[in-house]
Design an enzyme around this catalytic site. Structure first.
Site: not given
Ligand code: LLP
Length: 432
Positions: A249, A283, A285-286, A322, A353, A383
């Site tokens: 997050g 966890e 990601g981004r 996005r 389109c 993403y």
């Molecule tokens: N753990 C779980 C259980 C998750 O559902 C997610 C993201 C993460 C970790 C990683 O979250 P992060 O660190 O990346 O914020 N497609 C959207 C984001 C969707 C996130 C879904 N879950 C976007 O492009 O902003």
């Protein structure tokens, strides 16, 4: 020329945008646009930054970083991330196969998501992953039955829904009551007891993930306090959890945001969670890949109307969804520009389109930009490629990884021949 949204591995040298020690223009002259371009050094720096903030407050063997590979799951990228000591947070059997192929140790893999199928659960148990994060009672029963068939005990943790508002957009907020994710504390207590009594389940603790693109760390403060209190409750009920999975997050700078403060985040973990003495899982990601990727695109046309100047790119919403899905903004810059060049405003759009195929309105770019010049859409590492599609029968774009002054194509475009090779027209439609 510098912009706060450009991470340190991207910079202008003379008039050219560089990624590490390579001119982006040079890559664009060789690889067909549009394509994703990633910096290995920036990904490594992002991981090191997180590890150092956590190591300041936690012993190294008390936590595992499980990269949420839904953000970017190219196998080469996942191998690079695995080599930095990370495991993986997966949400499908496909991501498990990717993690395995990338050489990520299975005991550092956690499996999240509300809709795991019987086959996916069997795959995960067969592989011997660290834990399955359970999202419902029905899922727990299915995991138990699959584990029974395999004559084993499945390691499970229960995802708590702490009912905390977090996330940059309602579509990426996950930790509130109305969201489909997680379980209420009361339900977890019952399921924990059930799992403890089952010889095919091993309950190991709890998980939570409240939302994505958090800049302000205060929702973590609230949620982690709730989670810590809940662990204490579980202990009072006679359970012995050994794991807490704190989710992802943490946000990144896309445009004008403040820089999320990792030491504040780590201090919250130290305050609420570390004293519990559990193994901690993160966890992200981004924040690992988001600012390490660009989407490189060519200007196809400049279209002047009485109202607007449109820059029509060869990248579209199918390549980077996005902006269309979340109204998110990714700054767009020219690959070649000089310091005092005059700028003017353009609406930057793709060729798809759909009226939603817009990357930005009133974006300032060099006045003299022409067709065939290249631009970079920034902050596209997370993403981006993973959410792309072949809408309008377009190619799924190539991905390119840069390390210092070399570049490698880590996915070639998935083109129309590839796509047609999966289709079949029944004979009666041809002969009839
Ligand atoms: N753990 C779980 C259980 C998750 O559902 C997610 C993201 C993460 C970790 C990683 O979250 P992060 O660190 O990346 O914020 N497609 C959207 C984001 C969707 C996130 C879904 N879950 C976007 O492009 O902003």
């Amino acid at each position: 020329m510098s912009s706060q949204f450009l991470s340190p591995c991207f910079s202008y040298k003379k008039s050219n945008l560089y990624i590490e020690n390579l001119s982006v223009n040079e890559v664009a002259e060789t690889v067909k646009t549009p394509f994703y371009l990633y910096s290995a050094a920036q990904i490594k720096a992002n991981i090191a930054h997180l590890q150092s903030a956590l190591s300041d407050v936690l012993p190294d063997d008390h936590y595992t970083v499980c990269y949420a590979c839904k953000a970017l799951n190219n196998v080469a990228i996942m191998r690079l991330i695995g080599q930095q000591g990370c495991g993986a947070d997966i949400v499908s059997s496909g991501e498990l196969t990717r993690a395995s192929q990338a050489g990520i140790a299975h005991d550092k893999i956690v499996f999240s998501g509300v809709g795991k199928s019987r086959e996916e659960i069997a795959h995960a148990l067969q592989a011997g992953i660290r834990q399955i994060n359970v999202e419902s009672g029905a899922e727990l029963k299915l995991i138990e039955s699959v584990a029974q068939e395999m004559a084993m005990a499945a390691p499970v943790v229960f995802r708590l829904n702490p009912d905390v508002k977090a996330g940059a957009h309602e579509k990426i907020s996950t930790g509130q009551k109305e969201n489909k994710f997680g379980l209420e504390a009361k339900a977890i207590k019952d399921l924990y007891r059930y799992a403890e009594d089952s010889s095919h389940l091993t309950p190991r603790g709890i998980s939570l993930h409240i939302g994505s693109q958090l800049i302000d760390m205060s929702p973590f403060d609230t949620a982690y306090k709730i989670a810590a209190d809940f662990v204490t409750e579980l202990r009072s009920a006679g359970h012995s959890p050994d794991t807490i999975d704190l989710g992802g997050g943490i946000g990144i700078i896309y445009d004008q945001e403040d820089k999320p403060d990792l030491s504040t985040y780590a201090a919250l973990v130290a305050k609420h969670i570390a004293p519990l003495g559990l193994h901690m899982i993160f966890e992200p990601g981004r924040m690992i890949v988001g600012d390490a990727g660009l989407l490189i695109s060519k200007v196809m046309y400049i279209k002047e109307t009485d109202h607007k100047s449109f820059l029509i790119l060869d990248a579209g919403m199918n390549d980077l969804l996005r902006p269309a899905l979340y109204d998110s903004f990714h700054p767009i810059i020219a690959l070649q520009t000089t310091e005092n060049e005059e700028h003017r405003l353009f609406d930057i759009v793709g060729p798809v389109c759909e009226s939603a195929d817009v990357f930005g309105k009133n974006i300032s770019l060099p006045r003299n930009i022409t067709a065939n010049s290249y631009v970079a859409i920034t902050g596209a590492g997370a993403y981006g490629a993973t959410m792309s599609s072949n809408y309008n029968a377009r190619d799924i774009t190539a991905e390119v990884l840069v390390s210092d002054s070399r570049f490698d194509i880590i996915r070639r475009p998935i083109n129309i021949e590839d796509q047609l090779s999966f289709e079949n027209t029944p004979e009666y439609l041809i002969s009839g």
